[in-house]
Motif scaffolding. Structure first.
Motif, PDB file in Angstrom:
ATOM      1  N   ARG A 273      24.908   2.749  15.554  1.00 35.39           N
ATOM      2  CA  ARG A 273      24.440   3.010  14.001  1.00 35.39           C
ATOM      3  C   ARG A 273      23.946   1.660  13.851  1.00 35.39           C
ATOM      4  O   ARG A 273      24.342   0.569  14.401  1.00 35.39           O
ATOM      5  N   SER A 274      23.008   1.667  12.880  1.00 38.70           N
ATOM      6  CA  SER A 274      22.350   0.154  12.500  1.00 38.70           C
ATOM      7  C   SER A 274      23.272  -0.716  11.850  1.00 38.70           C
ATOM      8  O   SER A 274      22.879  -1.837  11.876  1.00 38.70           O
TER       9      SER A 274
ATOM     10  N   ILE B 246      24.774  -3.049  15.046  1.00 41.92           N
ATOM     11  CA  ILE B 246      24.027  -3.814  16.190  1.00 41.92           C
ATOM     12  C   ILE B 246      24.810  -4.756  17.168  1.00 41.92           C
ATOM     13  O   ILE B 246      24.512  -4.947  18.380  1.00 41.92           O
TER      14      ILE B 246
ATOM     15  N   TYR C   2      15.147   4.852  19.127  1.00 44.25           N
ATOM     16  CA  TYR C   2      15.315   5.317  17.901  1.00 44.25           C
ATOM     17  C   TYR C   2      15.686   6.678  17.875  1.00 44.25           C
ATOM     18  O   TYR C   2      15.241   7.432  18.686  1.00 44.25           O
TER      19      TYR C   2
ATOM     20  N   PHE D 263      16.174  -4.466  19.509  1.00 42.93           N
ATOM     21  CA  PHE D 263      17.104  -4.549  18.067  1.00 42.93           C
ATOM     22  C   PHE D 263      16.248  -4.976  16.654  1.00 42.93           C
ATOM     23  O   PHE D 263      16.317  -4.477  15.796  1.00 42.93           O
TER      24      PHE D 263
ATOM     25  N   LEU E  34      13.435  -2.654  15.749  1.00 40.34           N
ATOM     26  CA  LEU E  34      14.143  -1.591  15.300  1.00 40.34           C
ATOM     27  C   LEU E  34      14.518  -1.698  13.678  1.00 40.34           C
ATOM     28  O   LEU E  34      14.100  -0.907  12.741  1.00 40.34           O
ATOM     29  N   GLN E  35      15.268  -2.797  13.471  1.00 37.60           N
ATOM     30  CA  GLN E  35      15.566  -3.318  12.382  1.00 37.60           C
ATOM     31  C   GLN E  35      14.490  -3.384  11.247  1.00 37.60           C
ATOM     32  O   GLN E  35      14.530  -3.212   9.982  1.00 37.60           O
TER      33      GLN E  35
ATOM     34  N   TRP F 190      20.106   3.281   6.673  1.00 36.51           N
ATOM     35  CA  TRP F 190      20.741   3.692   7.801  1.00 36.51           C
ATOM     36  C   TRP F 190      20.106   4.458   9.016  1.00 36.51           C
ATOM     37  O   TRP F 190      19.427   5.369   8.651  1.00 36.51           O
TER      38      TRP F 190
ATOM     39  N   SER G 203      20.371   5.655  13.491  1.00 34.77           N
ATOM     40  CA  SER G 203      21.191   5.680  14.824  1.00 34.77           C
ATOM     41  C   SER G 203      19.924   5.245  15.750  1.00 34.77           C
ATOM     42  O   SER G 203      18.919   5.415  15.627  1.00 34.77           O
TER      43      SER G 203
END
Ligand code: AMP
Ligand code: GLY
Length: 429
Positions: A124-125, A128, A146, A168, A171-172, A178, A180
Motif C-alpha cells: 500500500r502507498s 513504500i 498501479y 515509486f 506513482l506517489q 491511499w 495499492s
C-alpha cells in the motif's frame, strides 16, 4: 439471433471502428455510443457510462444487444445494470471485470487457481519503505504496477534500484490518497496476445497477435496504448499454444467457474514466453487495441454469431475460421503522444482511394466546423493491411502510412519486423 438485428456498440476508438465494420458485415445494424467522426452511425450525444441513457437509447432503437469495446463501462458495472433485463450485454460483470480493473486482485486470482505468472508482492502507498526494500533485494529488476485502471500507464519496467525509486516517486505524484500497487519479478521473453470469446466453460480463440507497446523503434521509449499489431504470430505454433492452454487458459477457466463469475465476453491474455515457460502478465476483459484492428479483418467467421453463441451458452458448436494470409496495423499518432498535452485539430489528408487491402480505422478524429476530418487525440488512425504474408501486409501498411498524413504525424517504422525469437525447450514442452 435476437428479434431485432440492431445492436449498440460502446466506445470511441479504432478498435470500435473495426468492431462496427465487422458486425455490420455480419448483418447487424450497429449504433455506436459515442463513436467518432469516422465510424458510421456514431451518437456522440450518449455517454456510455450513463447506463440510464444507454438503456433509454436501446429502447428507443429496439436494440437487444450491447457490445462493450473498452473496459470502463464493464468496470463500472454495465453487465450488472442490465442483468435480468431483455437487453443483453456482451462483457463480464463488475466483479469479474476485476481481472483487469485490479492488478492486485487479478494476481491473487492467478495464484488461487494455479495460473502461471510472475512472482509478485502487494503493497500500500503508506508502506513504500517495504516496497523499496523488496526492490533492492531484487536488484531493481522489478516491474511496478498501479492497482487500478490506468489506460496503459501505471506500469514501470525497471532495471535498477534507481529506476524502481523513480517509479515509486511517479506513482506517489500521479495518484492521490491511499492506493495499492504490485511489485513483480521482471521476466524476459517475447510477448504475445491471445484473445478469445468465453462463457466461462468454452473459449473460442481468435488468431495470435503481437502488440508494440513502446513509442519508439526497437521497443524503446515510453509505454503507450499500443503503436501497432499484427497477426498471426509465426512462432506461436501448436506446441506453444498447447503449453499456454495447459498453464494459463485452462486454469483461468477453472477459476472463473469455481468463483461462479458471470463472464460472457472477450478475455485477453497478455503472455510472455519465458525460458521457464509461458507466464501471464495480465488479463484484459475486452479486445485489445490495436490488436482488434488486425484480428477482426482476419476473422472470416461471423463475430455476431460467436457473440450470440457466447450469450446462449452454445459456443461449443461454433468453429472459428480465419482468412488466409497476414494482417498488419500501424498506428498514426499525434506528435507529442503519449505526453499529457500535445497539439491536435490538424486536417488529415490521403484517406480517399486507399487500396482495397487497406482499412483506415479512426481512433481520435473529429470533424471541424467546415466538415473536414481533423486529429482529436493521441492515437489518431490505425492503417490495417492484408497481404499474402507478413512481408506483403507490412509493405502495404507502410505504403498507406506514406499517403495518409497530417501535421506532426508519427508512426513506428518497425511494426511486425521483430526478429524471430529462439524459444527454449521449456516454452514448448
Ligand atoms: P501489463 O499492463 O501488466 O501487461 O504491463 C504492460 C507491459 O509491461 C507488458 O506488455 C510488458 O511489456 C511489461 N511487463 C509487465 N509485467 C512484466 C513482468 N513481470 N516482467 C517484464 N515485463 C513486464
Ligand atoms: N493492446 C493492449 C491493450 O489493449 O491493453
Amino acid at each position: 439471433m435476437t428479434s431485432s438485428n440492431t445492436l449498440l456498440l460502446l466506445g470511441s476508438g479504432a478498435r470500435e471502428h473495426a468492431l462496427a465494420e465487422k458486425l455490420t458485415r455480419d448483418g447487424a445494424t450497429v449504433l455506436v455510443l459515442p463513436g467518432n467522426a469516422g465510424i458510421p452511425n456514431s451518437h456522440p450525444e450518449v455517454n456510455p457510462l450513463d447506463f440510464e441513457a444507454v438503456q433509454a437509447f436501446a429502447r428507443a432503437h429496439a436494440a437487444r444487444l450491447i457490445v462493450v469495446g473498452p473496459e470502463a463501462p464493464l468496470a463500472a458495472g454495465i453487465a450488472d445494470f442490465f442483468a435480468g433485463s431483455d437487453i443483453r450485454v456482451f462483457g463480464p460483470t463488475r466483479s469479474a471485470a476485476r481481472l483487469e480493473s485490479s492488478k492486485v486482485w487479478s494476481k491473487e486470482f492467478m495464484r488461487r487457481h494455479g495460473v502461471a505468472t510472475a512472482q509478485a508482492w502487494a503493497f500500500r502507498s503508506d508502506n513504500i519503505a517495504a516496497a523499496r526494500a523488496k526492490a533492492a533485494e531484487l536488484g531493481g529488476h522489478v516491474v511496478v504496477k498501479y492497482d487500478g485502471l490506468a489506460a496503459g500507464k501505471g506500469v514501470y519496467v525497471c532495471a535498477s534500484p534507481v529506476e524502481a525509486e523513480a517509479a515509486f516517486d511517479d506513482l506517489q505524484s500521479s495518484y492521490s490518497g491511499w492506493f495499492s500497487f504490485l511489485l513483480e519479478e521482471k521476466l524476459a521473453g517475447p510477448e504475445i496476445s491471445i484473445i478469445g470469446l468465453t462463457d466461462g466453460h468454452e473459449i473460442k480463440l481468435l488468431a495470435t497477435s503481437q502488440d508494440h507497446k513502446q513509442l519508439l523503434a526497437d521497443d524503446r521509449g515510453p509505454n503507450t496504448g499500443g503503436m501497432g499489431a499484427y497477426c498471426p504470430v509465426p512462432f506461436a505454433d501448436a506446441n506453444v499454444l498447447a503449453a499456454i492452454r495447459r498453464d494459463i487458459i485452462d486454469p483461468t477457466l477453472r477459476g472463473i467457474r469455481h468463483e461462479q463469475f458471470e463472464f460472457r465476453g472477450f478475455l485477453y491474455f497478455g503472455i510472455m514466453l519465458t525460458p521457464t515457460g509461458p507466464k501471464l502478465l495480465e488479463y484484459n476483459v475486452r479486445l485489445g487495441d490495436p490488436e482488434a484492428e488486425v484480428l477482426l479483418p482476419a476473422l472470416d467467421s461471423s463475430l455476431l454469431t460467436l457473440i450470440e453463441a457466447t450469450l446462449d451458452s452454445s459456443l461449443a458448436r461454433q468453429g472459428v475460421r480465419q482468412r488466409p494470409g497476414a494482417f498488419v496495423g500501424v498506428v498514426l499518432a499525434s506528435g507529442g503522444y503519449p505526453a499529457p498535452k500535445f497539439p491536435t485539430g490538424f486536417p488529415i489528408t490521403g484517406l480517399d482511394n486507399l487500396p482495397p487491402e487497406v482499412r483506415a480505422y479512426h481512433g481520435a478524429t473529429r470533424r471541424d466546423e467546415t466538415g473536414q476530418i481533423v486529429t482529436n487525440g493521441g492515437r489518431v488512425l490505425v492503417l490495417s493491411a492484408h497481404g499474402q504474408d507478413l512481408e506483403e501486409a507490412t509493405a502495404r501498411a507502410y505504403e498507406a502510412c506514406a499517403r495518409v498524413t497530417f501535421q506532426d504525424a508519427y508512426f513506428r517504422p518497425d511494426i511486425a519486423q521483430r526478429p524471430a525469437p529462439v524459444l527454449t525447450a521449456s516454452v514448448v514442452n
